[in-house]
Motif scaffolding. Structure first.
Motif, PDB file in Angstrom:
ATOM      1  N   CYS A  15     -10.409 -29.938   9.269  1.00 45.79           N
ATOM      2  CA  CYS A  15     -11.726 -29.829   9.915  1.00 45.79           C
ATOM      3  C   CYS A  15     -12.834 -30.290   8.974  1.00 45.79           C
ATOM      4  O   CYS A  15     -13.758 -31.002   9.386  1.00 45.79           O
ATOM      5  CB  CYS A  15     -11.976 -28.388  10.352  1.00 45.79           C
ATOM      6  N   LEU A  16     -12.762 -29.891   7.695  1.00 43.93           N
ATOM      7  CA  LEU A  16     -13.788 -30.307   6.751  1.00 43.93           C
ATOM      8  C   LEU A  16     -13.788 -31.811   6.567  1.00 43.93           C
ATOM      9  O   LEU A  16     -14.843 -32.441   6.469  1.00 43.93           O
ATOM     10  CB  LEU A  16     -13.588 -29.599   5.404  1.00 43.93           C
ATOM     11  N   PHE A  17     -12.582 -32.401   6.530  1.00 53.65           N
ATOM     12  CA  PHE A  17     -12.514 -33.851   6.371  1.00 53.65           C
ATOM     13  C   PHE A  17     -13.049 -34.566   7.613  1.00 53.65           C
ATOM     14  O   PHE A  17     -13.788 -35.549   7.503  1.00 53.65           O
ATOM     15  CB  PHE A  17     -11.074 -34.291   6.099  1.00 53.65           C
ATOM     16  N   LEU A  18     -12.680 -34.091   8.798  1.00 49.25           N
ATOM     17  CA  LEU A  18     -13.157 -34.726  10.024  1.00 49.25           C
ATOM     18  C   LEU A  18     -14.681 -34.647  10.129  1.00 49.25           C
ATOM     19  O   LEU A  18     -15.339 -35.629  10.513  1.00 49.25           O
ATOM     20  CB  LEU A  18     -12.509 -34.061  11.241  1.00 49.25           C
ATOM     21  N   ALA A  19     -15.231 -33.484   9.777  1.00 47.87           N
ATOM     22  CA  ALA A  19     -16.689 -33.330   9.834  1.00 47.87           C
ATOM     23  C   ALA A  19     -17.360 -34.257   8.834  1.00 47.87           C
ATOM     24  O   ALA A  19     -18.379 -34.895   9.146  1.00 47.87           O
ATOM     25  CB  ALA A  19     -17.067 -31.878   9.572  1.00 47.87           C
ATOM     26  N   LEU A  26     -19.207 -42.475   9.513  1.00 47.87           N
ATOM     27  CA  LEU A  26     -19.662 -42.798  10.866  1.00 47.87           C
ATOM     28  C   LEU A  26     -21.169 -42.632  11.044  1.00 47.87           C
ATOM     29  O   LEU A  26     -21.709 -42.970  12.095  1.00 47.87           O
ATOM     30  CB  LEU A  26     -18.914 -41.950  11.896  1.00 47.87           C
ATOM     31  N   GLY A  27     -21.857 -42.077  10.042  1.00 42.53           N
ATOM     32  CA  GLY A  27     -23.315 -42.059  10.051  1.00 42.53           C
ATOM     33  C   GLY A  27     -23.984 -41.022  10.922  1.00 42.53           C
ATOM     34  O   GLY A  27     -25.160 -41.181  11.270  1.00 42.53           O
ATOM     35  N   HIS A  40     -21.047 -30.509  12.661  1.00 47.16           N
ATOM     36  CA  HIS A  40     -21.365 -29.172  12.145  1.00 47.16           C
ATOM     37  C   HIS A  40     -20.554 -28.089  12.844  1.00 47.16           C
ATOM     38  O   HIS A  40     -20.198 -27.080  12.229  1.00 47.16           O
ATOM     39  CB  HIS A  40     -22.871 -28.906  12.289  1.00 47.16           C
ATOM     40  N   SER A  41     -20.239 -28.304  14.124  1.00 54.54           N
ATOM     41  CA  SER A  41     -19.389 -27.340  14.835  1.00 54.54           C
ATOM     42  C   SER A  41     -17.977 -27.352  14.250  1.00 54.54           C
ATOM     43  O   SER A  41     -17.350 -26.294  14.078  1.00 54.54           O
ATOM     44  CB  SER A  41     -19.347 -27.676  16.332  1.00 54.54           C
ATOM     45  N   VAL A  42     -17.467 -28.538  13.931  1.00 54.87           N
ATOM     46  CA  VAL A  42     -16.136 -28.649  13.330  1.00 54.87           C
ATOM     47  C   VAL A  42     -16.127 -28.019  11.945  1.00 54.87           C
ATOM     48  O   VAL A  42     -15.153 -27.374  11.548  1.00 54.87           O
ATOM     49  CB  VAL A  42     -15.696 -30.130  13.281  1.00 54.87           C
TER      50      VAL A  42
END
Length: 203
Positions: A15-19, A26-27, A40-42
């Motif tokens: 989750c931290l990496f995806l966020a 991805l900006g 931020h939800s992730v």
């Protein structure tokens, strides 16, 4: 509960990496919008998963001597304080994203929030660090108990230094994820019962 704990060892870093990936490559950090909200939800989901991880590590580490149990309890509490502070930071950022329409408006609103006494220290500068220091302490106890490899505390310290230089950085998340994947994950498994000698059973 064991399945949830083991799943959290993977879910937290992922989750931290995806966020981070949403915010940086991805900006999504450049303006309020769906990307900002999702990232931020992730992150919050990731922090919840890390809370399960830290509570699991505390439970395992507390099974040692009295001193180890005390250290594990203090360190476990510190990690939760740090994770609550980090989640609070995400909630504040979500608030900013919901109430601003441009990047400049976000920066202005964030500045006003940070000017509130105690907010900057509690949610940005000091509070989140409790998670890392608590995790290092738990890792040291587990290394002393030989539940994790002796190099694990060193990796945790390196991760803290990386995150201190650049908070929630890709490298910091990757090193933390590797530590969880290769060092911590297996200790969530219950110990296998020792084999009973055949002679003993025959007697």
């Amino acid at each position: 509960m064991l399945k949830i704990a083991k799943l959290s060892f993977v879910t937290g870093p992922l989750c931290l990496f995806l966020a981070w990936f949403l915010m940086r490559p991805l900006g999504a950090r450049k303006s309020p919008g769906l990307g900002w909200t999702v990232a931020h939800s992730v992150w919050i989901i990731g922090f919840v998963a890390f809370a399960v991880v830290c509570l699991t590590l505390r439970r395992i580490a507390a099974a040692g001597t009295r001193g180890q149990r005390l250290t594990a309890n203090i360190a476990g509490a510190a990690t939760i304080v740090g994770l609550v502070a980090s989640a609070g930071q995400m909630v504040l950022d979500l608030y900013v994203g919901f109430h601003a329409t441009t990047k400049d408006a976000m920066d202005e609103l964030s500045g006003r929030i940070a000017d509130v006494p105690g907010v900057q220290a509690a949610f940005y500068d000091i509070g989140p660090l409790f998670f890392f220091f608590g995790l290092v302490a738990l890792t040291v106890v587990l290394a002393v108990q030989r539940r994790v490899a002796l190099w694990m505390p060193a990796l945790a310290v390196v991760d803290i230094l990386v995150m201190a230089v650049k908070p929630i950085s890709g490298l910091g998340i990757v090193t933390l994820g590797l530590a969880l994947a290769f060092g911590y994950w297996r200790i969530a498994e219950p110990p296998r019962p020792a084999a009973v000698p055949v002679a003993a059973t025959a007697a």
